[in-house]
Design an enzyme around this catalytic site. Structure first.
Site, PDB file in Angstrom:
ATOM      1  CB  VAL A 296      -0.960   0.002   1.201  1.00 10.05           C
ATOM      2  CG1 VAL A 296      -1.614   1.365   1.380  1.00 10.05           C
ATOM      3  CG2 VAL A 296      -2.037  -1.056   0.999  1.00 10.05           C
ATOM      4  CG  HIS A 436      -6.639   0.484   1.149  1.00  8.00           C
ATOM      5  ND1 HIS A 436      -7.003   0.126  -0.130  1.00  8.00           N
ATOM      6  CD2 HIS A 436      -5.468   1.143   1.040  1.00  8.00           C
ATOM      7  CE1 HIS A 436      -6.065   0.554  -0.963  1.00  8.00           C
ATOM      8  NE2 HIS A 436      -5.143   1.171  -0.299  1.00  8.00           N
ATOM      9  CD  GLU A 437      -3.740  -4.560   3.486  1.00 10.55           C
ATOM     10  OE1 GLU A 437      -3.458  -4.908   4.645  1.00 10.55           O
ATOM     11  OE2 GLU A 437      -4.181  -5.340   2.636  1.00 10.55           O
ATOM     12  N   GLY A 438      -5.342  -1.005   7.211  1.00 13.62           N
ATOM     13  CA  GLY A 438      -5.100  -0.365   8.512  1.00 13.62           C
ATOM     14  C   GLY A 438      -5.020   1.129   8.345  1.00 13.62           C
ATOM     15  CG  HIS A 443      -0.547   1.416  10.148  1.00 12.61           C
ATOM     16  ND1 HIS A 443       0.034   0.178  10.133  1.00 12.61           N
ATOM     17  CD2 HIS A 443      -1.469   1.405   9.157  1.00 12.61           C
ATOM     18  CE1 HIS A 443      -0.508  -0.552   9.174  1.00 12.61           C
ATOM     19  NE2 HIS A 443      -1.432   0.169   8.572  1.00 12.61           N
TER      20      HIS A 443
END
Lengths: 593, 593
Positions: A296, A436-438, A443
């Site tokens: 990402v 997206h992806e966290g 994070h």
């Protein structure tokens, strides 16, 4: 010359700034060489230029549509997905004996960068299939591999990652899709819903293979009760599985890739095939997560890179205004790149994109080394450093990608706001990456709540060591001594402030983590400054040794100067919070808004 | 309760935080009262809620189209434009004897804020007509007034401001549209092109009246040879004037308002009627410019306010995750507003939007006072302060509006990226504001290149005096002493650094202005901190005196704390550049990119 990225810079990053050829010393990559790596990049550029870029804007305008239960995507994607399969892009990183090319992940990622810069939506389809296939080949039974991998590799079948549910987004532990055992071992009936599934349904492949997280009926709650399943849209016998495309999401950007809402088991006939062992699904998924997150980050860099080059081209061509000290209106207007503020907006973009690309390549090489590292202690170090860097390398490019593409729009002024130029699309597309992806918030928690403390703070220490080493090296160059000394000073202040931040752990998780996003942001700025030190050293060496391309390397040094003078000082503002003992984000009551 | 703004806050800003009722002491406003002002705001909310907001998203999806030379806009706009006319919104600020209501511009702007928050595109149509009409009534002949104003006031005719040309955007002095004298005095034949003309053509009005800048054939080059003309689409005798709609721009957002490319005189038959004297066109235009620029600032605040409230509503309703210190997964998920990082993203938005609204109202009241100020010295002071504040009050809300709406998207996560929620539209719409009515770069040059030096630095001094006075007042409250002392310290550092910046003037315009955008940014942050001091004092007074609405006022104090702790420290990073003696934006060569 390409319109959407700088090949010169990509080659610089891989072969000059970070010696990717070192990877060929590793047993699995021993067949590779500078030539094979460059051939791969050339092939990627060819597909990107001839197939992806030409339909980049069309795919935005002709959004996928859900018609009669099937999502129809841009008709150009079918041959592109097939080509990705036939040319071996889906399984390029897998071993020879599985039909792959044993390509380093770093080189595959660099090729992906070219695809993403040309057409982000189109690049997503094969990338998802690779990720899904990797789960099957790593954790699945021989039967699953035999049944699914060949057609995924060939581009006939699409792979997906099906995690999110209406009530389980950032909080994956709350997922409620359920798998009920059947008489057949390993075969379950799945019931539930998944949302935001990229490439979750479309008409360019014969089948869609979902790698889906679900909870086996009776399994523990939370993350410990989640299992991984292969859930095909169409079963091997050709019978449709009970997976309905319930809806399609229309989005601000990234429109070429269809995002589906899926409903499993409305007729109680959705088969799912267990991958690996029960209740280990999230663990499996997370073993792929680092690379997905770096992926990402790379997507974000690629989009911002394309926007940077579009605005750079415009700035060189567009005449408007005159120098601040030029009063003679009879003189012709000058290209806007001559204006200091336009150059500032281009330098910001150069710093963000090339600095982030360097960081992701750094992580890529680390990841490739880890996979073949036999020395346990060294491996632990490498893994811990990569774990530490991953939230940073995902979040800085994602957050700053939005800022960077916004600058690209601004360079074009009114023209940039219209659909006559691609920068507005880049701006819209970049906005997905902090989500997206966290999300960035997640994070931040990961970095300050977990990664800082892993292995007794090993990641944090290794990271700082690497940076200090880079600064030390730069200080040996008289041309770089001022800037690297300035970096060193600012780094010291940051380290001191971070020490204060870490002290807050004693006061409990809530207080420690209240400013986790700011800590993440600060670590991002420091990491990119480090990457600019590395690039400046490499450039200085090149200039010292004599090169035909002085312009390119002088530009690197000037961008380093820009980063240290304009971007790095932002640290000072952020780290004041590390000392703070008041917490408005905790004390503000929701009723007070 | 409205979905797109807080009436409570608007009332607070106008009547509590800044006593807008003081304006009723001025002769022209003596008929007005708290009641009439509030009636106006109620009426605005009614139109906004019943007519504008319901088609806000539709207007984005059904973009205007150019068909057979005529731009077709959303069919709902016709009755809205008529209603704006009939209810007296177009000429509300004009004198009674011209049919207006002698409404303070501040109240008109506050009503505009409600319209803009509900539907930015729709709000633009009457606003443009008011601006165009104001030019005619202020500088035009009796004949022009008689011919054009009544139908513009009634909403039958649309007004526009036609400035930009293909080769003259930021550099207006290069405009080349030409006016050729005819036998009739005051009547010219116009030849040229205009681009990016908002509401430049559409089918919801009977006629379009362009207030157009052009150069009379033989006039001096540069800004001194520019004249202002009325150029109607259809002449008074019903004959079409030679104004062709050559094209329509499709845009990232703000799609409901048509932006036209116009071609005048392709048949050599485009009549234009001179407004005022020859060669004074740009001067006339600039007399309206302050208000137009503050108007853009207000548009930006309004959009960001709507996004803030959309994300606030979502955050209160959406359950996801648990507190950082909560391990029990059996406990239900909590609304995301309970998470510190979500609260941070809401506080940022609250600070930006409410702080900017306060600044624009401050400027509005100043503008209303200036118009009726008889004391020459006081008037000069007020004018100079407003001139100083204008680039700040245009640029801070515009730049930070993009950041603020981006936070709104982030609060919603994946949902925010979809068209199922309005935040992605707000994000797209907000992006126009740093561009139009002078880009941020242009305003940076205006502030540091001109406004700082006007009247021997009077604007700068008055601004700082006002701020210091605010801080002094806050320090009298024990509840505010820490935060206002912190502000005072940071302000001192900023003033010192600015002194260094001003020294660079000796080194020439290029060096002085190289970091003009950063200076503008810093002045923006300081100005908003000042507005938060004012709000905190007002809130503290209310709390002291006893109020039913403690929540609202406690929220103001907590937001003040947030701004001083999180936003104001950003100054520290920026002002390091004020001391800098290296200038990468000047030394970077265009070939080095």
């Amino acid at each position: 010359m390409s319109r959407f990225y700088s090949k010169k810079d990509l080659i610089f990053q891989l072969f000059e700034n970070q010696n990717v050829l070192n990877l060929t010393a590793l047993p699995n990559f021993s067949d590779h060489s500078e030539d094979t790596f460059k051939l791969i990049l050339d092939a990627a550029e060819q597909i990107a230029t001839n197939s992806l870029y030409p339909i980049f804007r069309e795919m935005d305008r002709q959004e996928p549509q859900l018609i009669d239960g099937l999502i129809r995507i841009h008709p150009g994607m079918k041959s592109i997905i097939q080509k990705f399969g036939q040319d071996g892009w889906v399984n390029a990183i897998f071993p020879y004996d599985e039909g792959g090319q044993q390509l380093p992940w770093t080189i595959h990622m660099a090729a992906g960068f070219i695809f993403q810069a040309a057409n982000y939506s189109a690049s997503v389809f094969p990338f998802l299939t690779t990720g899904a296939a990797n789960l099957i080949r790593t954790f699945g039974s021989e039967q699953l591999k035999e049944n699914y991998l060949p057609k995924m590799y060939s581009g006939n079948w699409q792979g997906t990652m099906a995690l999110t549910e209406p009530d389980a987004g950032s909080s994956l532990s709350d997922l409620s899709t359920t798998a009920f055992p059947t008489d057949q071992p390993g075969v379950f009936k799945i019931r539930g819903q998944k949302i935001y599934i990229s490439a979750g349904d479309h008409d360019a492949c014969e089948n869609i293979i979902h790698l889906m997280l679900a909870r086996i009926s009776g399994a523990p709650s939370g993350t410990k009760g989640i299992s991984l399943f292969v859930v095909p849209k169409i079963r091997l016998d050709g019978k449709p599985n009970d997976v309905l495309t319930q809806g399609i999401y229309h989005k601000m950007g990234y429109k070429g890739a269809p995002i589906a809402h899926l409903m499993m088991g409305s007729q109680d006939d959705c088969e799912g095939y267990l991958v690996g062992e029960e209740n280990l699904g999230l663990k499996y998924m997370f073993q792929m997560m680092n690379e997905a997150r770096l992926g990402v980050g790379m997507n974000a860099v690629a989009i911002a890179t394309a926007a940077f080059h579009a605005s750079l081209t415009y700035a060189k061509e567009r005449p408007q205004g005159r120098k601040a000290n030029e009063k003679d209106l009879q003189k012709p207007q000058i290209p806007i790149i001559e204006h200091a503020d336009v150059k500032r907006m281009l330098l910001v973009q150069k710093c963000i994109t090339e600095g982030s690309l360097a960081l992701l390549i750094y992580c890529g090489i680390l990841s490739d080394k880890i996979a073949q590292e036999s020395d346990k202690e060294l491996k632990l170090k490498q893994e811990t450093l990569l774990d530490f860097l991953t939230p940073i390398a995902k979040s800085y490019p994602s957050e700053m990608g939005v800022i960077s593409t916004s600058h690209a729009v601004q360079v074009l002024g009114g023209a940039g706001y219209t659909t006559d130029f691609p920068v507005e699309q880049y701006f819209r597309e970049s906005r997905i990456h902090p989500i997206h992806e966290g999300t960035t918030g997640i994070h931040g928690l990961d970095l300050l709540g977990r990664k800082v403390w892993m292995e007794d703070g090993l990641g944090w220490k290794l990271w700082l060591n690497e940076i200090q080493e880079g600064i030390g090296e730069a200080k040996r160059w008289s041309e770089l001594i001022d800037l690297s000394t300035s970096f060193e000073k600012q780094l010291t202040t940051f380290i001191e402030a971070s020490g204060q931040m870490f002290e807050k752990r004693k006061l409990g998780a809530e207080i420690l983590l209240a400013d986790a996003s700011l800590f993440l942001e600060a670590c991002g700025i420091v990491s990119i400054a480090w990457m600019w030190v590395k690039q400046a050293i490499t450039a200085q060496e090149k200039l010292q040794n004599g090169t035909q391309e002085t312009h390119f390397y002088l530009g690197k040094i000037e961008a380093f100067r820009y980063f240290i003078s304009y971007e790095l000082p932002k640290l000072t503002g952020i780290i004041q919070r590390f000392y703070a003992s008041d917490f408005p984000t905790l004390t503000m009551e929701k009723e007070w808004f």
